[in-house]
Design a protein around this motif. Structure first.
Motif, short mmCIF file in Angstrom:
data_model
loop_
_atom_site.label_atom_id
_atom_site.label_comp_id
_atom_site.label_asym_id
_atom_site.label_seq_id
_atom_site.Cartn_x
_atom_site.Cartn_y
_atom_site.Cartn_z
N ILE A 121 6.05 -3.69 -6.51
CA ILE A 121 7.31 -3.39 -5.84
C ILE A 121 7.04 -2.39 -4.71
O ILE A 121 6.50 -1.32 -4.96
CB ILE A 121 8.36 -2.78 -6.78
N SER B 19 14.30 4.82 -4.53
CA SER B 19 13.68 4.70 -5.86
C SER B 19 14.68 4.24 -6.92
O SER B 19 14.30 3.58 -7.88
CB SER B 19 13.01 6.01 -6.28
N ARG C 258 14.51 0.54 -7.00
CA ARG C 258 13.30 0.14 -7.72
C ARG C 258 13.55 0.22 -9.22
O ARG C 258 13.20 -0.70 -9.98
CB ARG C 258 12.12 1.03 -7.33
N ASP D 1 3.60 -0.04 -10.47
CA ASP D 1 4.16 1.08 -9.72
C ASP D 1 3.05 1.92 -9.13
O ASP D 1 2.17 2.39 -9.85
CB ASP D 1 5.04 1.93 -10.64
N SER E 32 4.06 4.40 -6.74
CA SER E 32 4.92 5.28 -5.94
C SER E 32 4.15 6.50 -5.46
O SER E 32 3.40 7.11 -6.22
CB SER E 32 6.11 5.75 -6.78
#
Length: 125
Positions: A6, A13, A16, A34, A36
């Motif tokens: 993603i 966020s 997400r 993830d 991030s």
């Protein structure tokens, strides 16, 4: 089980998190990866992120008004393209008039955020 990366702007966020929540449904044919960015960008993050993207079956890009200014999201799209990993853009909200799609993401790859659109794309990977 398909692995899906993603890509999103950090300001999005919460979107997400909603997509990850959908993936936890028992009828979900995919899982998410993830990467991030919680710290300033580094070469080691880019290397790890590229490895994660290469290990996925596809990349879902959440596009909002924040995407054009999200260097990480734009780099992830470019990386997916360079690695020939299929990607799909989904609108982060229903009202996306005036939202600019980052140039790294061809506009024909954009779809509305529906379970049908996402699952049919994933099933065709």
């Amino acid at each position: 089980m398909k692995r899906i990366f993603i890509s999103f702007a950090m300001e999005d966020s919460n979107l997400r998190d909603m997509l990850v929540g959908q993936a936890k449904n028992t009828n979900s044919p995919f899982e998410f990866v993830d990467m991030s960015v919680k710290e300033p960008w580094s070469d080691s993050w880019k290397t790890r992120c590229r490895t994660k993207i290469k290990g996925c079956d596809g990349v879902i890009v959440i596009v909002t008004k924040n995407s054009m200014n999200a260097d990480g999201e734009r780099w992830e799209i470019k990386c997916a393209s360079e690695e020939s990993v299929p990607f799909l853009g989904i609108w982060g909200n229903d009202n996306h008039s005036g939202v600019t799609v980052p140039p790294e993401l061809p506009s024909y790859k954009m779809r509305d955020w529906t379970w049908s659109n996402i699952s049919s794309w994933i099933n065709n990977l």
